[in-house]
Design a protein around this motif. Structure first.
Motif, short mmCIF file in Angstrom:
data_model
loop_
_atom_site.label_atom_id
_atom_site.label_comp_id
_atom_site.label_asym_id
_atom_site.label_seq_id
_atom_site.Cartn_x
_atom_site.Cartn_y
_atom_site.Cartn_z
N THR A 130 14.66 103.50 -39.26
CA THR A 130 13.77 103.18 -38.57
C THR A 130 13.86 101.21 -38.06
OG1 THR A 130 12.18 102.98 -40.65
CG2 THR A 130 12.66 104.81 -39.38
N LYS A 131 13.87 100.60 -39.41
CA LYS A 131 14.23 99.02 -38.48
C LYS A 131 14.67 98.84 -36.90
CE LYS A 131 12.87 97.04 -42.96
NZ LYS A 131 13.25 96.55 -44.29
N GLN A 132 16.34 98.71 -37.28
CA GLN A 132 16.57 99.91 -36.27
C GLN A 132 15.83 99.97 -34.29
OE1 GLN A 132 19.82 101.67 -36.63
NE2 GLN A 132 20.96 99.30 -37.86
N ALA A 133 15.83 100.78 -34.81
CA ALA A 133 14.34 101.45 -33.64
C ALA A 133 13.30 101.21 -33.12
CB ALA A 133 14.54 103.27 -34.15
N SER A 134 12.66 100.37 -34.47
CA SER A 134 11.51 99.95 -34.34
C SER A 134 10.62 98.75 -33.07
CB SER A 134 10.91 98.88 -35.00
OG SER A 134 9.38 98.07 -35.98
N PRO A 135 11.58 97.89 -32.14
CA PRO A 135 11.99 97.31 -30.92
C PRO A 135 10.97 98.05 -29.84
CG PRO A 135 13.12 95.86 -33.08
CD PRO A 135 12.90 97.32 -33.23
N ALA A 136 11.77 98.98 -30.23
CA ALA A 136 11.54 99.52 -29.21
C ALA A 136 11.02 100.91 -28.86
CB ALA A 136 13.56 100.57 -29.09
N SER A 137 10.01 101.21 -30.57
CA SER A 137 9.48 102.09 -30.76
C SER A 137 8.28 102.41 -30.11
CB SER A 137 8.14 102.06 -31.87
OG SER A 137 7.42 101.06 -31.34
N ASP A 138 7.87 101.86 -28.63
CA ASP A 138 6.99 102.60 -27.13
C ASP A 138 8.52 103.06 -25.80
OD1 ASP A 138 4.70 101.61 -28.52
OD2 ASP A 138 5.11 99.47 -26.59
N HIS A 139 9.17 103.48 -27.35
CA HIS A 139 10.31 103.77 -25.99
C HIS A 139 10.56 105.50 -26.18
CE1 HIS A 139 9.31 100.55 -22.90
NE2 HIS A 139 9.91 99.92 -23.93
N MET A 140 10.33 106.01 -27.76
CA MET A 140 11.09 107.01 -28.32
C MET A 140 11.08 108.54 -27.41
SD MET A 140 12.33 105.99 -30.76
CE MET A 140 11.87 104.32 -32.12
N PHE A 141 9.94 108.41 -26.59
CA PHE A 141 10.00 109.65 -25.22
C PHE A 141 11.25 109.41 -24.75
CE2 PHE A 141 8.66 111.32 -21.61
CZ PHE A 141 8.31 112.54 -22.30
N LEU A 142 11.70 108.79 -24.67
CA LEU A 142 12.64 108.53 -23.30
C LEU A 142 13.84 108.52 -24.24
CD1 LEU A 142 14.29 107.09 -21.10
CD2 LEU A 142 14.09 104.61 -22.10
N SER A 143 14.32 108.07 -25.34
CA SER A 143 15.20 108.00 -26.90
C SER A 143 15.28 109.32 -26.77
CB SER A 143 15.16 107.68 -27.98
OG SER A 143 15.82 108.03 -28.67
N GLY A 144 14.14 110.75 -26.43
CA GLY A 144 14.68 112.43 -26.77
C GLY A 144 14.75 112.79 -26.39
N SER A 145 14.56 112.04 -24.27
CA SER A 145 14.57 113.14 -22.98
C SER A 145 16.30 112.82 -23.17
CB SER A 145 13.81 112.66 -22.22
OG SER A 145 14.24 110.86 -22.15
N LEU A 146 16.82 111.61 -22.65
CA LEU A 146 17.71 111.45 -22.93
C LEU A 146 18.98 112.16 -24.39
CD1 LEU A 146 17.39 107.19 -22.44
CD2 LEU A 146 18.30 108.79 -20.39
N GLY A 147 18.75 112.11 -25.10
CA GLY A 147 19.05 112.89 -26.46
C GLY A 147 19.93 111.87 -26.76
N VAL A 148 19.64 110.44 -26.57
CA VAL A 148 20.12 109.91 -27.61
C VAL A 148 19.42 109.02 -28.55
CG1 VAL A 148 21.45 109.07 -25.42
CG2 VAL A 148 19.17 107.73 -26.31
N LEU A 149 20.07 108.93 -30.17
CA LEU A 149 19.13 108.13 -31.41
C LEU A 149 18.68 107.11 -31.28
CD1 LEU A 149 22.12 109.90 -34.73
CD2 LEU A 149 19.60 110.40 -33.43
N PRO A 150 17.42 106.59 -31.71
CA PRO A 150 17.70 104.87 -31.59
C PRO A 150 17.88 104.38 -32.94
CG PRO A 150 15.46 106.73 -32.31
CD PRO A 150 16.46 107.31 -32.44
N TRP A 151 19.06 104.93 -33.79
CA TRP A 151 19.81 103.50 -34.76
C TRP A 151 20.53 104.25 -33.95
CZ3 TRP A 151 14.37 107.29 -35.92
CH2 TRP A 151 14.91 108.33 -36.61
N LYS A 152 21.72 103.60 -35.43
CA LYS A 152 22.74 103.97 -35.49
C LYS A 152 23.13 104.97 -35.85
CE LYS A 152 24.01 101.53 -39.82
NZ LYS A 152 24.72 101.11 -41.15
N THR A 153 24.50 105.08 -35.63
CA THR A 153 24.87 106.47 -36.10
C THR A 153 24.70 106.68 -37.68
OG1 THR A 153 26.89 107.03 -34.71
CG2 THR A 153 27.19 107.96 -36.21
N PRO A 154 24.33 107.83 -38.38
CA PRO A 154 24.08 107.83 -39.75
C PRO A 154 25.32 108.03 -40.54
CG PRO A 154 22.98 108.98 -38.62
CD PRO A 154 23.35 108.69 -37.59
#
Length: 296
Positions: A130-154
């Motif tokens: 989540t720390k990796q995704a945090s700078p883009a937290s306002d764009h999680m709707f975009l992340s989901g609609s694109l089908g991409v994880l907002p953080w590195k491959t687990p």
């Protein structure tokens, strides 16, 4: 699934950006939820007229700005309104649902894992992503609609560690902000518009339904009745290239009964606002367990 292109949201009363974004979520969902597509085909073969979505559901991590508000901010900017708060103590979850700006759009149910309720090890694992995704937290709707994880491959070991303590956490790690499930409005079906009839129809067509707490989940007031399939699995490639089947999305069906104060209305005068609205904690608690299959 010839009808897939017709399973889209449309409204000329809201921004095309909103409907376009929600339809992008659906496009990724159909690709990862073959059982949902088969269920839609099954219903369309029985149905006169359109199928209607009751709600969409998302899962999030309540940490580093990646929780409910990371999706809510976008939805509210397009007219969705925050409604009731639901708490799931045993599963360590918090949730809100959001009412749509127009009846043609689905309600949105967003839950978040209460990460602080878990061990330091679990918090450290989730925090790493989540720390990796945090700078883009306002764009999680975009992340989901694109089908991409907002953080590195687990890493597979992180997934397994989360799966030991929370199926929800493991699911969210590999699915991110993609749709957890869609829900079809049962009372708007032209056939099988009573939940028991739909259960018989789906089970007769060999669909496997979530039986946790009983196949039909009913609110204490009797006004909200829900069923769901079990989630599909899909092959996920973890860090380092290891491919493992994990749990993905599923489909739900909800029947909302007419409220007592409107029971006198003729059937042809009943509209959605005359029916039981909102969600029920007991129902949702068991619906969450639809993803307890496969790699989770």
């Amino acid at each position: 699934m010839a009808g897939k292109e017709t399973w889209k949201l449309a409204s000329d009363k809201v921004s095309p950006i909103l409907t376009g974004g929600l339809n992008a979520f659906l496009s990724k969902y159909w690709a990862r939820a073959p059982t949902a597509g088969l269920a839609m085909d099954f219903l369309e073969n029985q149905q006169k007229g359109n199928l209607y979505f009751d709600h969409f559901a998302f899962r999030t991590f309540g940490m580093n700005g990646c929780g409910i508000d990371s999706l809510a901010s976008t939805l509210q900017s397009f007219g969705y309104e925050r409604r009731d708060n639901l708490i799931f103590k045993q599963k360590k979850l918090n949730a809100y649902w959001f009412a749509p700006p127009v009846p043609e759009l689905p309600r949105i149910f967003i839950s978040e894992l209460q990460v602080e309720a878990f061990s330091d090890q679990v918090q450290e694992i989730i925090g790493k992503y989540t720390k990796q995704a945090s700078p883009a937290s306002d764009h999680m709707f975009l992340s989901g609609s694109l089908g991409v994880l907002p953080w590195k491959t687990p890493a597979l070991e992180d997934f397994k560690a989360l799966a030991e303590v929370s199926e929800y956490a493991a699911w969210t790690l590999v699915n991110g902000y993609s749709l957890n499930h869609t829900t079809i409005s049962v009372h708007n079906l032209s056939r099988m518009n009573e939940i028991e009839d739909l259960v018989r129809g789906l089970e007769g067509a060999d669909f496997k339904l979530n039986s946790s707490g009983g196949v039909v989940k009913t609110s204490p007031d009797g006004g909200l009745r829900q069923i769901s399939t079990l989630a599909d699995t899909f092959d996920f490639e973890f860090e380092g290239g290891k491919v493992v089947p994990v749990s993905g999305p599923y489909i739900e069906f909800a029947q909302r009964l007419v409220l007592p104060e409107f029971s006198h209305l003729p059937e042809d005068q009943i509209e959605e606002h005359h029916r039981r609205d909102g969600f029920e904690q007991g129902n949702a608690d068991k619906i969450f367990e639809s993803t307890q299959v496969g790699g989770s």
